[in-house]
Scaffold this motif. Structure first.
Motif, PDB file in Angstrom:
ATOM      1  N   THR A 175      32.444  35.348  76.698  1.00 20.21           N
ATOM      2  CA  THR A 175      32.312  33.930  77.031  1.00 20.21           C
ATOM      3  C   THR A 175      30.939  33.639  77.635  1.00 20.21           C
ATOM      4  O   THR A 175      30.262  32.673  77.251  1.00 20.21           O
ATOM      5  CB  THR A 175      33.410  33.515  78.029  1.00 20.21           C
ATOM      6  OG1 THR A 175      34.690  33.888  77.513  1.00 20.21           O
ATOM      7  CG2 THR A 175      33.378  32.033  78.278  1.00 20.21           C
ATOM      8  N   ILE A 176      30.513  34.480  78.570  1.00 22.57           N
ATOM      9  CA  ILE A 176      29.218  34.274  79.210  1.00 22.57           C
ATOM     10  C   ILE A 176      28.076  34.420  78.209  1.00 22.57           C
ATOM     11  O   ILE A 176      27.130  33.613  78.178  1.00 22.57           O
ATOM     12  CB  ILE A 176      29.039  35.264  80.377  1.00 22.57           C
ATOM     13  CG1 ILE A 176      30.074  34.976  81.485  1.00 22.57           C
ATOM     14  CG2 ILE A 176      27.616  35.203  80.949  1.00 22.57           C
ATOM     15  CD1 ILE A 176      30.094  36.017  82.583  1.00 22.57           C
ATOM     16  N   PHE A 177      28.165  35.430  77.341  1.00 26.18           N
ATOM     17  CA  PHE A 177      27.105  35.650  76.351  1.00 26.18           C
ATOM     18  C   PHE A 177      26.999  34.471  75.392  1.00 26.18           C
ATOM     19  O   PHE A 177      25.897  34.030  75.052  1.00 26.18           O
ATOM     20  CB  PHE A 177      27.379  36.938  75.563  1.00 26.18           C
ATOM     21  CG  PHE A 177      27.303  38.202  76.382  1.00 26.18           C
ATOM     22  CD1 PHE A 177      26.571  38.243  77.565  1.00 26.18           C
ATOM     23  CD2 PHE A 177      27.977  39.343  75.985  1.00 26.18           C
ATOM     24  CE1 PHE A 177      26.509  39.407  78.324  1.00 26.18           C
ATOM     25  CE2 PHE A 177      27.893  40.507  76.730  1.00 26.18           C
ATOM     26  CZ  PHE A 177      27.165  40.533  77.905  1.00 26.18           C
ATOM     27  N   MET A 178      28.154  33.955  74.917  1.00 28.81           N
ATOM     28  CA  MET A 178      28.120  32.794  74.026  1.00 28.81           C
ATOM     29  C   MET A 178      27.540  31.577  74.723  1.00 28.81           C
ATOM     30  O   MET A 178      26.803  30.786  74.128  1.00 28.81           O
ATOM     31  CB  MET A 178      29.530  32.510  73.503  1.00 28.81           C
ATOM     32  CG  MET A 178      29.980  33.437  72.399  1.00 28.81           C
ATOM     33  SD  MET A 178      31.506  32.933  71.593  1.00 28.81           S
ATOM     34  CE  MET A 178      32.698  33.354  72.851  1.00 28.81           C
ATOM     35  N   TRP A 179      27.879  31.422  75.992  1.00 31.76           N
ATOM     36  CA  TRP A 179      27.351  30.293  76.760  1.00 31.76           C
ATOM     37  C   TRP A 179      25.828  30.393  76.924  1.00 31.76           C
ATOM     38  O   TRP A 179      25.121  29.384  76.899  1.00 31.76           O
ATOM     39  CB  TRP A 179      28.038  30.251  78.130  1.00 31.76           C
ATOM     40  CG  TRP A 179      27.554  29.146  79.015  1.00 31.76           C
ATOM     41  CD1 TRP A 179      27.785  27.814  78.870  1.00 31.76           C
ATOM     42  CD2 TRP A 179      26.764  29.299  80.194  1.00 31.76           C
ATOM     43  NE1 TRP A 179      27.180  27.104  79.887  1.00 31.76           N
ATOM     44  CE2 TRP A 179      26.543  28.000  80.720  1.00 31.76           C
ATOM     45  CE3 TRP A 179      26.224  30.388  80.866  1.00 31.76           C
ATOM     46  CZ2 TRP A 179      25.813  27.765  81.874  1.00 31.76           C
ATOM     47  CZ3 TRP A 179      25.495  30.166  82.011  1.00 31.76           C
ATOM     48  CH2 TRP A 179      25.291  28.880  82.506  1.00 31.76           C
ATOM     49  N   LEU A 180      25.339  31.634  77.035  1.00 31.38           N
ATOM     50  CA  LEU A 180      23.895  31.838  77.215  1.00 31.38           C
ATOM     51  C   LEU A 180      23.103  31.624  75.927  1.00 31.38           C
ATOM     52  O   LEU A 180      21.947  31.159  75.974  1.00 31.38           O
ATOM     53  CB  LEU A 180      23.629  33.264  77.736  1.00 31.38           C
ATOM     54  CG  LEU A 180      24.024  33.547  79.180  1.00 31.38           C
ATOM     55  CD1 LEU A 180      23.890  35.040  79.499  1.00 31.38           C
ATOM     56  CD2 LEU A 180      23.172  32.727  80.144  1.00 31.38           C
ATOM     57  N   VAL A 181      23.688  31.963  74.768  1.00 29.86           N
ATOM     58  CA  VAL A 181      22.937  31.894  73.522  1.00 29.86           C
ATOM     59  C   VAL A 181      23.250  30.651  72.683  1.00 29.86           C
ATOM     60  O   VAL A 181      22.494  30.297  71.779  1.00 29.86           O
ATOM     61  CB  VAL A 181      23.185  33.139  72.646  1.00 29.86           C
ATOM     62  CG1 VAL A 181      22.830  34.397  73.426  1.00 29.86           C
ATOM     63  CG2 VAL A 181      24.621  33.216  72.157  1.00 29.86           C
ATOM     64  N   ALA A 182      24.394  29.986  72.969  1.00 31.28           N
ATOM     65  CA  ALA A 182      24.816  28.856  72.132  1.00 31.28           C
ATOM     66  C   ALA A 182      23.863  27.666  72.339  1.00 31.28           C
ATOM     67  O   ALA A 182      23.416  27.405  73.443  1.00 31.28           O
ATOM     68  CB  ALA A 182      26.241  28.458  72.452  1.00 31.28           C
TER      69      ALA A 182
END
Length: 417
Positions: free
Chosen positions: A410-417
């Motif tokens: 979730t955090i990674f998607m939030w950072l790259v989205a």
């Protein structure tokens, strides 16, 4: 997209993994016994020699081309960094916990090697198929995700049997030498102390015995040239000596495992256009061969995930590992390493080294947050050290993975989205 929407997208693939793993654990119980101690080796051999190589070949050959390799040049560097950073953090953990010598190779392997294979092949396509996926068109995303996961798996196999196996073998041999030295001291001092065979049992080397020091004559020593009684060796010379010593622990036979050979063939097919046109595509004359291999490979992911659950059952019956070691490995794999991964990938993105593909950046970050590779258990069995403790470590790290990977995804998607 909001954080809650991203969390739901990240939760779905982890639920799939958790359910299949639970099914494997259930099938391994004494009441069912379909994946008991007698059945697991046969299924494991099928996965190792047939399913996994077929799956790797079909994914790599179909998705990897010369152009994509140029685009994905940073992934080998990133995977190598996960291994180096993990082993460095493992060394710190060993010093802090004062772990026994016979467990040090297992700690290093668990911290250095992540499960770069089947987990990414499950997570990336599943994330792409979600309606609220932040990675755009699902078909393009799934194709790219399979390419990233397949390349990650191939790199993981190579680094596991070169870097990790060599480090674990070096550490295991140190443990054996320590046992041999202690035994010699005990035998010389008194014959009424603990019997040698009992000492070996305590050191968890019952089937191997304690080899003599003659097995270690291949050790490299720093040359001495006189001068104040000590040789002043430059840093470069020391580094070369250590690399030579480490290279001596690489087993080329194990390096060229079926998956490695499959990856080499797949790279050749994918990169060489004439061969690719013969095997892959609706008009390829030999497309039946590729389709058959791909069909066999589809069994790899469910079988591997079932085996993970079946192997975790052994960890419920043992508790020889201290809680500080287990918690330390969990902290390294699920807290420190992902944070380091964010910093590295963001820095490389800032300097324009990883491109603007958000799914690619997500994959690179995710490689730092994976649970330990199950192959670490295989290596422990080969080296005859830390075999029982490995089940305990795998159990608790994979239990923790169901929560940590959902959060970090979730955090990674939030950072790259």
């Amino acid at each position: 997209m909001g954080f809650l929407d991203l969390f739901i997208v990240a939760l779905m693939p982890m639920l799939k993994i958790l359910l299949i793993t639970a099914a494997g654990l259930f099938l391994a119980t004494e009441h069912i016994n379909l994946l008991g101690a007698n059945a697991r080796p046969y299924l494991n051999n099928l996965v190792f020699y047939v399913f996994n190589p077929s799956n790797l070949f079909s994914k790599l050959a179909d998705t990897i081309t010369l152009e994509s390799l140029v685009t994905l040049w940073f992934m080998p560097v990133n995977v190598l960094l996960t291994f180096i950073i993990g082993s460095a953090l493992a060394w710190i953990l060993i010093k802090i916990t004062k772990a026994p010598q016979h467990l040090q190779s297992l700690i290093i392997g668990s911290c250095a090697a992540g499960n770069l294979g089947n987990l990414l092949l499950i997570i990336l396509p599943a994330v792409c198929d979600e309606d609220n996926s932040p990675f755009g068109d699902s078909s393009v995303c799934s194709t790219d995700g399979e390419a990233y996961a397949a390349l990650s798996m191939a790199l993981g196999v190579v680094f596991l049997w070169t870097y990790v196996y060599a480090i674990m073998r070096l550490s295991a041999n140190k443990a054996t030498r320590e046992i041999d030295t202690n035994e010699s001291t005990i035998r010389d001092n008194t014959s009424e102390e603990t019997p040698y065979s009992e000492f070996c049992t305590e050191a968890l080397l019952p089937s191997r015995g304690c080899p003599t020091s003659e097995e270690y004559t291949d050790q490299v020593e720093v040359p001495s040239t006189g001068g104040e009684g000590k040789a002043q060796v430059s840093f470069l010379e020391k580094a070369k000596l250590h690399l030579k010593k480490l290279y001596g622990y690489i087993d080329l036979k194990k390096l060229f495992a079926p998956s490695t050979i499959s990856a080499i063939i797949a790279f050749t097919v994918g990169i060489v256009s004439p061969i690719r046109k013969i095997l892959i595509g609706d008009d390829a004359p030999l497309r039946a061969i590729y389709s058959s291999v791909s069909l066999i490979g589809e069994a790899a992911i469910p079988c591997m995930t079932l085996l993970i659950g079946a192997n975790l059952l052994r960890g419920l019956k043992r508790s020889e590992v201290g809680p500080s070691i287990v918690l330390g490995i969990i902290a390294i794999r699920y807290i420190i390493s992902p944070l380091v991964g964010i910093v590295i990938v963001k820095a490389e993105n800032h300097f324009g080294m990883v491109g603007s593909d958000s799914l690619y950046q997500f994959t690179l970050m995710l490689q730092y947050a994976l649970p330990p590779a199950m192959t670490v258990g295989t290596i422990s069995q080969l080296l005859k050290t830390g075999e029982s403790e490995c089940s305990v470590i795998m159990l608790w790290t994979y239990v923790g993975a169901s929560f940590s990977m959902t959060l970090w995804s979730t955090i990674f998607m939030w950072l790259v989205a």
